[in-house]
Write an enzyme that holds these catalytic residues in place. Structure first.
Site, PDB file in Angstrom:
ATOM      1  N   HIS A  70       0.818  -1.215   0.000  1.00  0.00           N
ATOM      2  CA  HIS A  70       0.000   0.000   0.000  1.00  0.00           C
ATOM      3  C   HIS A  70       0.856   1.271   0.000  1.00  0.00           C
ATOM      4  O   HIS A  70       1.241   1.775   1.040  1.00  0.00           O
ATOM      5  CB  HIS A  70      -0.901  -0.021   1.248  1.00  0.00           C
ATOM      6  CG  HIS A  70      -2.056   0.933   1.177  1.00  0.00           C
ATOM      7  ND1 HIS A  70      -3.319   0.596   1.616  1.00  0.00           N
ATOM      8  CD2 HIS A  70      -2.145   2.208   0.739  1.00  0.00           C
ATOM      9  CE1 HIS A  70      -4.127   1.622   1.445  1.00  0.00           C
ATOM     10  NE2 HIS A  70      -3.435   2.617   0.920  1.00  0.00           N
ATOM     11  N   ASN A 104      -5.323   6.136  -6.812  1.00  0.00           N
ATOM     12  CA  ASN A 104      -5.971   7.449  -6.656  1.00  0.00           C
ATOM     13  C   ASN A 104      -5.058   8.575  -7.125  1.00  0.00           C
ATOM     14  O   ASN A 104      -4.711   9.486  -6.390  1.00  0.00           O
ATOM     15  CB  ASN A 104      -6.437   7.679  -5.218  1.00  0.00           C
ATOM     16  CG  ASN A 104      -5.306   7.636  -4.206  1.00  0.00           C
ATOM     17  OD1 ASN A 104      -4.271   7.032  -4.456  1.00  0.00           O
ATOM     18  ND2 ASN A 104      -5.489   8.288  -3.079  1.00  0.00           N
ATOM     19  N   HIS A 188     -10.870   0.083   1.210  1.00  0.00           N
ATOM     20  CA  HIS A 188     -10.582   1.114   2.220  1.00  0.00           C
ATOM     21  C   HIS A 188     -11.901   1.233   2.988  1.00  0.00           C
ATOM     22  O   HIS A 188     -12.848   1.850   2.501  1.00  0.00           O
ATOM     23  CB  HIS A 188     -10.193   2.421   1.515  1.00  0.00           C
ATOM     24  CG  HIS A 188     -10.243   3.653   2.362  1.00  0.00           C
ATOM     25  ND1 HIS A 188      -9.150   4.455   2.573  1.00  0.00           N
ATOM     26  CD2 HIS A 188     -11.255   4.246   3.045  1.00  0.00           C
ATOM     27  CE1 HIS A 188      -9.487   5.478   3.346  1.00  0.00           C
ATOM     28  NE2 HIS A 188     -10.768   5.375   3.646  1.00  0.00           N
ATOM     29  N   ASP A 315       1.120   2.400   3.774  1.00  0.00           N
ATOM     30  CA  ASP A 315       0.194   3.467   3.365  1.00  0.00           C
ATOM     31  C   ASP A 315       0.964   4.779   3.196  1.00  0.00           C
ATOM     32  O   ASP A 315       0.492   5.858   3.584  1.00  0.00           O
ATOM     33  CB  ASP A 315      -0.972   3.631   4.344  1.00  0.00           C
ATOM     34  CG  ASP A 315      -2.104   4.470   3.747  1.00  0.00           C
ATOM     35  OD1 ASP A 315      -2.018   4.849   2.558  1.00  0.00           O
ATOM     36  OD2 ASP A 315      -3.076   4.754   4.475  1.00  0.00           O
ATOM     37  N   HIS A 319       2.647  14.167   0.862  1.00  0.00           N
ATOM     38  CA  HIS A 319       1.946  15.413   0.562  1.00  0.00           C
ATOM     39  C   HIS A 319       2.937  16.566   0.664  1.00  0.00           C
ATOM     40  O   HIS A 319       3.869  16.521   1.466  1.00  0.00           O
ATOM     41  CB  HIS A 319       0.815  15.665   1.552  1.00  0.00           C
ATOM     42  CG  HIS A 319      -0.343  14.731   1.405  1.00  0.00           C
ATOM     43  ND1 HIS A 319      -1.163  14.736   0.297  1.00  0.00           N
ATOM     44  CD2 HIS A 319      -0.812  13.758   2.220  1.00  0.00           C
ATOM     45  CE1 HIS A 319      -2.099  13.806   0.449  1.00  0.00           C
ATOM     46  NE2 HIS A 319      -1.903  13.183   1.603  1.00  0.00           N
ATOM     47  N   GLY A 334      -2.781  11.666   5.540  1.00  0.00           N
ATOM     48  CA  GLY A 334      -1.718  10.774   5.093  1.00  0.00           C
ATOM     49  C   GLY A 334      -0.338  11.199   5.521  1.00  0.00           C
ATOM     50  O   GLY A 334      -0.056  12.385   5.694  1.00  0.00           O
TER      51      GLY A 334
HETATM   52 ZN    ZN Z   1      -6.906   4.053   2.261  1.00  0.00          ZN
END
Ligand code: ZN
Lengths: 436, 312
Positions: A70, A104, A188, A315, A319, A334
């Site tokens: 991820h 995404n 998710h 994950d 950013h 995130g």
């Molecule tokens: Zn997620």
């Protein structure tokens, strides 16, 4: 970091403690790699043939290459946060030889063309990149993508990560398709109907800070529903991303007991931090799912230990500064995580919670390999890909976000002292990262 | 880009007032003591030449004017910046606005913001004091200080007082600051409201705190009753209807009689007569609502004097 400088066709890794949970290997050995494959494992000094290059691994652990299920590599479209090149460079320094990148992006990876684009050599990836394609068109949750076509061009799973597949009928259809072509659907799990305007976990900390909180039920209800759906379709494969609550783990356990093909992952930040750690409205503590209570954290540690959890996944969500150094509620969700995953796993799981190294390695290797069927990876069997992670489990070091290989530095772990450090990362028989 | 990170201070300027929660009882008491020495009617030159900037991202009448008058009473000049019609509206970040206001020569910034933690963010990156004039649902520290000041005008001490807070505690920064302050000074606090506006977790905010759903039970024997503002729009989407809310939680003279005869009836304002309290209650002999507004000035004078370092 350059992959061009040395390309030995053979490499002998000498004298390390080889731990391969799948092959049930744990001992001092030499490992011979040739032409991108594992050729032989044998007693120290006994591997025949020799090699063009040697790697002295005495005092170190030699493991199958780590796999991160991820990560957000942000390309196409958000290269100001990360690129496939910078994200995979961070992966390499974190010991990961393979990463699964989430769809995404801008545009969303919902077509075979974009999945192919991500895998092209000109992206500059230094580790293996396995794209996860979108489960629905533009990840809008309405119309399923063409799973078969996406699978054919190299997608390893589908997911609308960042958001859930909320609609039950859509999820049912996705799992039915998953069963037909043996293709994992990654969820998710978040009931976004009840998490609007929320920026952290619901509880004492959110009340104190005056921030709206996401309830445990927002995750647990979707996990529970999806596990039940997965049980209805023989062969459907459901993988739950970043599970963060004790309640959701109960559903995962039930699914596994009932022989549903349900797997799940847990992130290092969720097993290391709680919502009480959020200090001074620092948005580097803001992610989704949010940091939970200490009871939830404890439950994650137990599930990592007892086999309920299949993989540790970072994950990794880079950013830019302008998306993080703003009001907490307006900041992006995130944190980065590729370079701190092993340090946290050893420091928190192994040293503080006594989870054996072998189990931790399993969670980084054969565990994730099984979730998305990475054939020939996650173990050091003869003939498997020569992807290896070599680390020093006792080395103490301080993580400095400013020195990260990632393009972004949004981490809550800046300045943390870890035990356990990656020494070298080997992909297809080549040393692509070596600690300074 | 990098400079943003590097410019982060280790901690906020020591004159900053961001929240009550991190303050000690001693800090609070000394600030209240200083407030008692302030005389809004007697102009002073204590802060002459200082520029106080009022940055308001939310409309406010009483807090804003109270700070303006307080600053001017100490001889400081004030400049008001409203979010509407400014660069803020054009999408400038909070920190860029803060840097700009610092660059033009502000000596202190008073900020009201709809997001919890916004004053903290500014303080973390500025080398001048930042004063929180209300942030999101988090805190409104000067309101709590002026409430304590008002209580102390009528009661000898706060320790041991029975204080009842009624209404929408969940959304209220006023309530959070008041609870922290009164708890630190030793009051026994009872919170009262429906579960949607007063979740069970509220009881964990501080010590000496209990929750009840019954207004009558909450009021019995109270020394101080603090009624919170009820915003109609907050009730939308909740299980409780407006008539229900009024029936169960509106402060009436009958309910107030359950408290001690010398009870103080407080409200941070603005009040809505007929909603959280009746007309009669707002104007009753026990009501100190107008006094609270008045006391805001000396309290904010003390906060500004402390922020700008003219106190030893
Ligand atoms: Zn997620």
């Amino acid at each position: 970091m350059s992959t061009k400088e040395h390309k030995p066709a053979s490499l002998l890794i000498r004298g390390g403690r080889v731990i391969d949970p799948l092959a049930r290997v744990d001992g001092l050995m030499d490992v011979l790699l040739r032409d991108g494959q594992v050729v032989e494992l044998g007693p120290v000094g006994k591997v025949r043939g020799g090699a063009e290059e040697n790697f002295d691994a005495r005092g170190l652990i030699v493991a199958p290459g780590f796999i991160d299920l991820h990560v957000h590599l942000r390309e196409p479209g958000q290269s100001y946060k990360e690129t496939i090149a910078s994200g995979t460079a961070a992966a390499a320094s974190g010991g990961f030889t393979s990463v699964c990148c989430m769809p995404n992006t801008t545009p969303v990876l919902d077509s075979p063309e974009w999945v192919t684009w991500v895998r092209q050599p000109q992206r500059g990836a230094v580790v293996n990149v396995f794209p996860v394609a979108a489960a629905t068109q533009a990840s809008k949750g309405a119309v399923l993508t063409d799973f078969r076509a996406l699978q054919r061009v190299g997608a390893v799973a589908v997911s609308d990560d960042g958001k859930p597949v909320l609609n039950e009928t859509t999820m049912r259809d996705a799992l039915r398709a998953s069963a037909e072509i043996n293709f994992p659907v990654i969820q998710h799990a978040e009931d976004t109907r009840i998490t609007q305007n929320c920026s952290m976990n619901e509880g004492r900390a959110s009340f104190r800070l005056g921030l709206r909180g996401m309830t445990i039920a927002a995750e647990a209800a979707i996990v529970d529903r999806d596990v039940q759906l997965a049980q209805q379709f023989n062969g459907a494969r459901l993988h739950l991303a970043h599970v963060s609550t004790a309640e959701a783990l109960k559903s995962v356990r039930r699914g596994k007991r009932n022989r549903a093909r349900v797997t799940c992952e847990v992130t290092p930040h969720h097993f290391s931090l709680t919502d009480a750690d959020i200090r001074g409205y620092d948005a580097n503590f803001k992610m989704n799912p949010p940091l939970r209570s200490s009871e939830d954290r404890q439950a994650l540690v137990e599930a990592l230990s007892d086999g309920t959890v299949d993989a540790i996944a970072s994950d990794h969500a880079p950013h830019a500064l302008h998306e993080k150094i703003i009001e907490f509620e307006r900041a992006a969700f995130g944190i980065t995580g590729l370079e701190t995953a092993l340090g946290l796993a050893i420091t928190v799981l192994h040293l503080r919670h006594q989870i054996p190294l072998e189990r931790i390695i399993e969670l980084f290797t054969s565990g994730p390999a099984r979730v998305v069927d990475l054939r020939g990876r996650g173990a050091l069997l003869r003939g498997s890909h020569a992807d290896l992670t070599i680390f020093d489990p006792k080395k103490r070091w301080t993580f400095e976000a400013a020195k990260s290989r990632s393009k972004s530095h949004n981490t809550p772990f800046d300045g943390w002292q870890f035990t356990g450090k990656v020494v070298a990362t080997i992909v297809s028989g080549k040393v692509i990262y070596r600690a300074a | 880009m990098q400079s943003l990170v590097q410019s982060k201070n280790r901690r906020a300027h020591r004159g900053s007032l961001l929240a009550i929660e991190p303050m000690s009882a001693i800090d609070i008491k000394s600030l209240l003591q200083l407030a008692r020495k302030m005389n809004p009617l007697k102009p002073s030159a204590r802060l002459r030449g200082k520029r106080v900037l009022l940055l308001f991202y939310e409309p406010s009448t009483r807090t804003r004017t109270s700070f303006e008058i307080a600053a001017q009473a100490l001889g400081a000049s004030t400049t008001l910046v409203l979010s509407s019609g400014s660069s803020v509206e054009k999408g400038e970040s909070l920190l860029d606005t803060a840097y700009t206001l610092r660059a033009v020569g502000s000596d202190a910034i008073v900020v009201r913001h709809p997001h919890s933690g916004a004053p903290q963010l500014m303080a973390d990156h500025l080398d001048i004091p930042v004063i929180n004039a209300g942030d999101g649902m988090h805190e409104h520290p000067t309101q709590a200080l002026l409430d304590a000041y008002t209580i102390l005008e009528h009661k000898k001490k706060i320790a041991g007082l029975e204080v009842t807070v009624v209404g929408d505690i969940y959304h209220s920064r006023v309530a959070r600051s008041a609870i922290h302050l009164l708890s630190k000074l030793g009051a026994q606090i009872t919170l009262c409201g429906p579960p949607e506006l007063l979740p069970e977790v509220s009881a964990t905010l501080a010590e000496n705190l209990r929750i009840t759903r019954s207004c009558e039970e909450a009021l019995r024997g109270a020394d101080v009753v603090m009624v919170l503002r009820m915003q109609r729009e907050r009730l939308a989407g909740l299980k409780i209807s407006l008539p229900d809310y009024i029936a169960r939680y509106q402060m009436t003279l009958g309910r107030l009689r359950l408290a001690k005869p010398d009870v103080l009836l407080m409200h941070p304002g603005p009040i809505i007569r007929g909603l959280e309290l009746t007309w009669e209650v707002a104007d009753c002999a026990q009501s100190v609502i107008v006094e609270e507004v008045k006391n805001g000035v000396p309290v904010r004078m003390a906060v500004l004097a402390q922020a700008l370092g003219t106190v030893n």
